[in-house]
Design a protein around this motif. Structure first.
Motif, mmCIF file in Angstrom:
data_model
loop_
_atom_site.group_PDB
_atom_site.id
_atom_site.type_symbol
_atom_site.label_atom_id
_atom_site.label_comp_id
_atom_site.label_asym_id
_atom_site.label_seq_id
_atom_site.Cartn_x
_atom_site.Cartn_y
_atom_site.Cartn_z
ATOM 1 N N LEU A 141 0.851 -1.199 0.000
ATOM 2 C CA LEU A 141 0.000 0.000 0.000
ATOM 3 C C LEU A 141 0.879 1.238 0.000
ATOM 4 C CD1 LEU A 141 -2.638 -0.904 2.760
ATOM 5 C CD2 LEU A 141 -3.014 -0.936 0.296
ATOM 6 N N VAL A 177 -2.306 5.595 1.304
ATOM 7 C CA VAL A 177 -3.752 5.431 1.111
ATOM 8 C C VAL A 177 -4.516 6.274 2.139
ATOM 9 C CG1 VAL A 177 -5.658 3.782 1.310
ATOM 10 C CG2 VAL A 177 -3.570 3.125 0.120
ATOM 11 N N LEU A 237 -14.487 -1.463 -2.078
ATOM 12 C CA LEU A 237 -13.092 -1.357 -2.511
ATOM 13 C C LEU A 237 -12.900 -2.378 -3.620
ATOM 14 C CD1 LEU A 237 -10.270 -0.075 -1.886
ATOM 15 C CD2 LEU A 237 -9.830 -2.064 -0.453
ATOM 16 N N GLY A 240 -10.503 -3.690 -7.087
ATOM 17 C CA GLY A 240 -9.180 -3.655 -7.698
ATOM 18 C C GLY A 240 -8.779 -5.060 -8.086
ATOM 19 N N LYS A 279 -6.106 -4.942 -1.475
ATOM 20 C CA LYS A 279 -7.427 -4.920 -0.802
ATOM 21 C C LYS A 279 -7.376 -5.654 0.548
ATOM 22 C CE LYS A 279 -9.738 -6.945 -4.144
ATOM 23 N NZ LYS A 279 -8.687 -7.167 -5.160
ATOM 24 N N THR A 300 -15.169 -5.532 0.076
ATOM 25 C CA THR A 300 -14.285 -5.747 -1.074
ATOM 26 C C THR A 300 -14.887 -6.868 -1.894
ATOM 27 O OG1 THR A 300 -12.909 -7.414 -0.028
ATOM 28 C CG2 THR A 300 -12.242 -5.139 0.274
ATOM 29 N N ILE A 357 -8.606 0.639 -6.238
ATOM 30 C CA ILE A 357 -7.217 0.505 -5.786
ATOM 31 C C ILE A 357 -6.444 -0.282 -6.839
ATOM 32 C CG2 ILE A 357 -7.689 -1.569 -4.378
ATOM 33 C CD1 ILE A 357 -5.611 -0.484 -2.365
ATOM 34 N N SER A 358 -5.266 0.195 -7.109
ATOM 35 C CA SER A 358 -4.422 -0.499 -8.086
ATOM 36 C C SER A 358 -2.972 -0.347 -7.652
ATOM 37 C CB SER A 358 -4.642 0.122 -9.467
ATOM 38 O OG SER A 358 -3.709 -0.406 -10.365
ATOM 39 N N GLU A 401 -2.275 1.733 -4.589
ATOM 40 C CA GLU A 401 -2.657 3.148 -4.521
ATOM 41 C C GLU A 401 -4.137 3.311 -4.806
ATOM 42 O OE1 GLU A 401 0.229 6.332 -5.969
ATOM 43 O OE2 GLU A 401 0.703 4.599 -7.205
ATOM 44 N N ILE A 402 -4.760 4.237 -4.082
ATOM 45 C CA ILE A 402 -6.154 4.557 -4.376
ATOM 46 C C ILE A 402 -6.158 5.485 -5.587
ATOM 47 C CG2 ILE A 402 -8.242 5.725 -3.538
ATOM 48 C CD1 ILE A 402 -7.840 3.190 -2.002
ATOM 49 N N ARG A 403 -6.882 5.054 -6.627
ATOM 50 C CA ARG A 403 -6.863 5.833 -7.869
ATOM 51 C C ARG A 403 -8.097 6.721 -7.987
ATOM 52 N NH1 ARG A 403 -3.585 2.888 -11.286
ATOM 53 N NH2 ARG A 403 -3.759 4.602 -12.738
#
Lengths: 273, 350
Positions: free
Chosen positions: B46, B49, B61, B63, B69, B221, B238-239, B242-244
């Motif tokens: 992570l 975040v 959440l 991803g 996650k 999730t 999340i990718s 990172e939270i996009r």
């Protein structure tokens, strides 16, 4: 306090139910104790009339062995139960679920071992009971004082058990305390023979090992009380030695366990095994 | 004054994640370096975040696998400690005040092994209920309620090992709800459920968040994007740790593209007239016309800006040319399109 007891009860009830799902194992263990006691009785007959007068606790070797085995069983439970419980929870994958509940580290320590102590009490009692019932082994002295020694030594060994569990928490396998204390106690603590013999045959250097093992003091105290009938004044020295062990090991082991849990959380390895 | 504002904000947020980073350390790094042993580089799960979840909100959440996650869920659940930053649940820090956080949180993970396989479903829940501090009678009452809620009565006395994967999952959600926690962390709660059970589970989740007595905050999730879209008030993408993006599903879709595909099915005996009329009215717009099932049934496809009036005009033109409208379908971008966009372009951020 009620919450603490409720949680202990939860672990006891869980382990009792798990035990019930393996009924056969329980009865086989009882049978194996009976076989061991019977075997020791016949071996003890070889030594009838040959006991060295220096070793007063060993005049009746069967009584010495039975107290030794009963106490060792209890001590080893104190030492290994928490590490085993932690390891079992890791292998089962249930450790995270237990640690997800609002339960404190000391509660986990006590509760995880509770059932093992109930079992150990029962099986240790069986050693003494079978000796008394079938082979005419008699015990004298204060049972209360002997119990005091038993509890004190067990708590001291539980501290080493907490260190062992910390090891299991971080390194998962390969516990050096287990090897040292498991094999070491049987050899150096006087379970099967008087510790003075180590000094006689291997010298004072090797004999020194038995002096750093808490079970040596526990066993000596219990035998002096139960077999020789001594009172507290005579067994004060091994008793106080155990108290010193406890004062040093208890806070240290709790601190180490807390650190181990935190480290496993940092590494994200709580359920790894 | 600033502190008061921050405190009151924390109080209104059920979950607050502030600059959380997590790097899994290399075990025994110093020793490995000393012994010149090879080691894999530390895993950065992570990176910085931050988000807040409001009380009573269903927050999703999403991803790809390995996006972070589970790590994030476990940090909120106090099972993993962040390397940097902090997370709070109802104002309690997940590291410093972890016991209190665990009183406020129920976690239903996707891990099947988290139960005692030789105990029955009921015995398992009884054990965990006592760990949550419930008395015997309270525990039994609560377990009964949950068994009724999840229609689990007949399975209560079955050993956990004998339960189907879906039922094991339902039991995990029931366990998370044992102590009525104000925050529920649900990791793919419908993954192995049959469609009917999955629909009921979604209904349960929705009703928990809407409960007037105690609105439960839900952190969900899932890889089931339709479910996330259906349930969640807001979704975080999340990718690679990172939270996009964080927004409502509708806004996320809208941010992705305003374009919608419209499909109009109609019957017409004079389709040439209809086509001519359409081309005259919409000379600037591209559309395709396909014959359906060989008869007089046709399919018109065109794209439009979300909510504009093109569809209305097209339908009017078609009807004036004698066509009978059979159906109208609008294909909006899905969360999958949004997710794919963020995956393809690592610099995209909202």
């Amino acid at each position: 306090m009620i919450l603490f007891l409720r949680r202990i009860w939860a672990f006891l009830a869980r382990d009792w139910r798990l035990e019930l799902s393996y009924r056969m194992q329980f009865f086989l263990r009882i049978l194996s104790i009976l076989i061991i006691v019977t075997t020791l009785f016949f071996i003890s007959r070889i030594f009838t009339g040959f006991t060295d007068p220096r070793f007063t606790q060993w005049r009746d070797p069967l009584a010495a062995w039975l107290t030794g085995l009963a106490v060792l069983n209890y001590f080893m439970t104190g030492f290994s139960s928490l590490a085993n419980a932690i390891r079992q929870e890791q292998v089962q994958g249930t450790l995270e679920s237990v640690l997800m509940t609002p339960i404190s580290v000391p509660t986990i320590i006590v509760a995880s071992s509770a059932w093992d102590f109930v079992q150990a009490t029962f099986f240790s009692f069986l050693y003494l009971f079978f000796g008394w019932l079938f082979f005419d082994v008699h015990y004298r002295g204060s049972f209360l004082l002997a119990l005091g020694f038993l509890l004190l030594t067990t708590v001291v060994l539980s501290c080493l058990g907490i260190l062992s569990a910390s090891f299991a928490m971080v390194f998962k396998r390969g516990d050096p305390f287990g090897v040292f204390l498991g094999a070491g106690s049987a050899l150096f603590s006087g379970v099967f023979f008087p510790t003075q013999l180590i000094n006689q045959y291997a010298g004072p250097g090797v004999a020194g090992i038995s002096r750093i093992l808490p079970p040596t003091y526990g066993l000596e105290g219990i035998r002096r009380v139960l077999i020789e009938g001594e009172g507290f004044a005579q067994v004060r020295e091994p008793f106080l030695t155990l108290v010193v062990f406890l004062a040093v090991l208890l806070p240290f082991s709790l601190w180490v366990f807390d650190r181990a849990v935190r480290r496993a959380k940092r590494e994200g390895s709580l359920i790894h095994y | 004054m600033k502190n008061i504002t921050l405190e009151s904000k924390l109080a209104s947020d059920a979950v607050s994640v502030n600059g959380v980073s997590k790097t899994y350390p290399v075990p025994f790094l110093r020793l490995k370096k000393l012994l010149r042993r090879k080691f894999k580089p530390p895993v950065e799960a992570l990176r910085d975040v931050s988000f807040n979840i409001r009380a009573g909100e269903i927050f999703g959440l999403i991803g790809p696998n390995g996006a972070g996650k589970t790590t994030l869920t476990k940090i909120i659940a106090t099972l993993i400690q962040p390397t940097e930053g902090s997370a709070t649940v109802n104002g309690h820090d997940t590291v410093r005040d972890d016991e209190r956080v665990r009183r406020n949180v129920g976690l239903a993970g996707a891990e099947e092994r988290s139960f005692y396989w030789r105990l029955t479903a009921e015995e398992n829940l009884l054990f965990f209920a006592r760990l949550y501090g419930l008395s015997g009678s309270d525990a039994r009452r609560r377990i009964q309620e949950l068994f009724q809620l999840f229609e689990f009565d007949e399975l209560a006395r079955r050993r956990f090992a004998e339960l189907s994967t879906g039922n094991k999952q339902r039991l995990a959600v029931a366990r998370a709800m044992l102590a009525n926690p104000p925050v529920l962390l649900l990791d793919e709660p419908t993954r192995s459920l049959d469609p009917i059970a999955a629909a009921r589970m979604r209904e349960t989740i929705r009703s928990l968040a809407q409960d007037k007595d105690q609105r439960v905050t839900i952190f969900l999730t899932s890889h089931n994007l339709a479910e996330v879209e259906e349930l969640c008030d807001r979704v975080a993408i999340i990718s690679k740790g990172e939270i996009r993006a964080i927004d409502s599903p509708a806004n996320l879709r809208a941010t992705h593209t305003q374009q919608e595909e419209v499909l109009v099915e109609f019957t017409s005996l004079a389709v040439a007239d209809a086509e001519h009329a359409l081309r005259q009215s919409f000379s600037d717009r591209f559309f395709t016309l396909e014959r359906r099932s060989g008869g007089s049934q046709w399919l018109l496809k065109f794209s439009r800006e979300a909510g504009d009036e093109t569809l209305d005009s097209v339908l009017r033109v078609l009807q004036q040319s004698g066509a009978v409208i059979r159906s109208v379908e609008i294909e909006r971008p899905t969360l999958l399109d949004v997710l794919e966009r963020y995956e393809k372009d690592p610099d995209t951020r909202e």
